[in-house]
Design an enzyme around this catalytic site. Structure first.
Site, PDB file in Angstrom:
ATOM      1  N   LYS A 169       0.832  -1.205   0.000  1.00  0.00           N
ATOM      2  CA  LYS A 169       0.000   0.000   0.000  1.00  0.00           C
ATOM      3  C   LYS A 169       0.863   1.251   0.000  1.00  0.00           C
ATOM      4  O   LYS A 169       0.462   2.287  -0.486  1.00  0.00           O
ATOM      5  CB  LYS A 169      -0.826   0.044   1.287  1.00  0.00           C
ATOM      6  N   ARG A 170       2.029   1.123   0.601  1.00  0.00           N
ATOM      7  CA  ARG A 170       2.884   2.293   0.747  1.00  0.00           C
ATOM      8  C   ARG A 170       3.702   2.587  -0.507  1.00  0.00           C
ATOM      9  O   ARG A 170       4.266   3.650  -0.649  1.00  0.00           O
ATOM     10  CB  ARG A 170       3.805   2.132   1.963  1.00  0.00           C
TER      11      ARG A 170
END
Ligand code: GLU
Ligand code: ZN
Length: 498
Positions: free
Chosen positions: A267-268
């Protein structure tokens, strides 16, 4: 919202159930897309459920972004926030009494129990089990506490979590993507379903709502595979106490998506943020076409298709269990193809946001609709993403071309001034109603200086547009017009003369 459909198996009910934490990412979109395509393929129902039971991490902003993202993508839902449905509410934060009631009934029926172990005690025993080479999950210590023991723990000031009691038998299910999978009981220990403060956990609320909402197929990421035997056991318990209609959904786990360096796309990862794709001007159809290829394919020799074509062809059994690699270059190439396939008028409409502030650097009144419409078809065949339109047409709407030092230095080599003078003279004489004539003019100028067309047009392009790369030059000159073109060549000559 018009929605793609195909078959008719209205009993199919799937759900997309994101937690509203952070920005939507491409992995999440892939899950939404596969559920949507599955529902539409069967003419079934897509439920959008918001799993916002983690007050510390969930946010209203993220919830709004999720809905906005789904709308932008065109992934419509049949039940859920804003559209309602027979199982309202569809936000778990508004269903807390439901979960409290189910947890209580599970305990009463003996499917769940209070566990008073402290975090330190659990860790200590886990460590000891590890050292002894034994499974390190929960050891079942509180399974059979007597009333006196419970009394004593409470007197010590301990509080309890609620644990689900896993059956002591193997659990087998047929994954729609991976085939038959069996989990042995020693590898799936009793697990927490309610926190000590009374807050229900994902492990409880997700299957409870799947049961109550009569979900028939659960399609989700492989990272959740290990929770499936637990959920299947919980389903059986729910059926026993009369929660839901007693049936267990089929499960299909979508493959991992790998990013750079063969690591799981996280997600990052900047390239996983959906907002980035929106801001760069991907078309929803282009992005979804690419994301559909993360684990699925329409056929061996084809990777460009419409959403309707995906819906028509989508079978969950065709999903590949192997990890899929996220390839930004391919994603861009597919988007570019979708851009080229648009009707020109649709392309023009899609460019609109990038022709205004904050993207466009020109004054709003400097924008010339006719000039843009004339150049747009040339841009359409060259762009990868819509945001590139701004730099490609700014020479038409800025008073002066952008000052790009690197381009200037590259194109304005010794001799550029002589070439530009000749080109200016020939362009001044040319027939400005045809790009072909303008090309002849620059070609002829080049010949006089022993330069091929490519070399001869570079200084002209930089003089007029400020950049070494851009849309086809002669069409650009034609749209810019004789006066402005000649004035820019003059300005470049003046600059060269110092
Ligand atoms: N809210 C869960 C998640 O976002 C859903 C998982 C599931 O599909 O079961 O991970
Ligand atoms: Zn315990």
């Amino acid at each position: 919202m018009a929605s793609a459909t195909k078959g008719t198996d209205p009993s199919v009910r799937v759900r997309f159930c994101p937690s509203p934490t952070g920005n939507p990412h491409v992995g999440l979109v892939r899950t939404a897309l596969f559920n949507w395509a599955f529902a539409r393929h069967h003419g079934g129902t897509l439920v959008l459920r918001i799993e916002d039971t983690d007050a510390a991490r969930d946010s209203e902003e993220s919830y709004e972004q999720l809905l906005d993202a789904m709308r932008w993508l065109g992934l419509d839902w049949d039940e859920g926030p804003e559209v309602g449905g027979p199982h309202e509410p569809y936000r778990q934060s508004r269903r807390m009494e439901v979960y409290a009631d189910v947890a209580r009934r599970l305990q009463e029926a003996g499917h769940a129990y209070e566990c008073y172990c402290t975090a330190e005690e659990l860790e200590e025993r886990r460590e000891a089990a590890r050292k002894a080479g034994k499974p390190s999950g929960y050891d079942g210590k509180c399974r059979t506490l007597t009333a006196e023991q419970i009394e004593a723990y409470r007197a010590e000031g301990r509080s309890a979590i609620v644990r689900f009691r896993m059956p002591d038998r193997p659990i087998t299910f047929t994954d729609l993507v991976r085939g038959e999978i069996t989990y042995q009981p020693e590898n799936v220990s009793d697990y927490g379903i309610v926190r000590a403060n009374g807050a229900p956990l994902y492990t409880l609320v997700n299957p409870v709502d799947d049961a109550l909402m009569e979900i028939t197929h659960v399609l989700r990421g492989e990272d959740l595979l290990s929770s499936t035997p637990r959920q299947i056991a919980l389903y059986a318990a729910l059926a026993e106490i009369g929660v839901g209609n007693g049936s267990t959904p089929s499960f299909g786990h979508l493959p991992y998506v790998m990013g750079e360096g063969n690591k799981k796309l996280s997600k990052r990862d900047p390239q996983s943020s959906l907002n980035l794709y929106r801001e760069r001007g991907f078309l929803p159809e282009g992005l979804l076409n690419y994301l559909s290829l993360l684990g699925w394919s329409i056929s061996e020799d084809r990777d460009i298709f419409s959403l309707q074509e995906m819906v028509d062809a989508f079978e969950i059994g065709d999903v590949n269990a192997n990890p899929a690699r996220f390839d930004l270059k391919k994603c861009e190439a597919i988007n570019a193809t979708h851009l080229r396939q648009m009707e020109v008028k649709d392309f023009i409409a899609a460019c609109e946001p990038w022709l205004r502030a904050p993207y466009a650097p020109w004054a709003p009144e400097a924008f010339d609709r006719a000039a843009f419409d004339a150049i747009a078809p040339h841009a359409q065949t060259r762009l990868t993403v819509l945001s590139e339109i701004t730099d490609n047409v700014d020479f038409l709407f800025l008073d002066e071309p952008v000052a790009d030092e690197a381009s200037w230095n590259k194109a304005m080599k010794p001799g550029a001034d002589a070439l530009l003078r000749t080109a200016r003279a020939k362009l001044a004489e040319a027939d400005w109603s045809s790009a072909e004539a303008l090309k002849e003019a620059v070609l002829a100028a080049g010949e006089e200086h022993g330069l091929k067309l490519g070399k001869a047009q570079a200084p002209v392009r930089v003089a007029v547009t400020g950049r070494t790369v851009g849309l086809p030059l002669f069409e650009s000159l034609e749209v810019l017009g004789r006066e402005r073109t000649l004035a820019r060549v003059d300005a470049a000559l003046a600059k060269l003369a110092g």
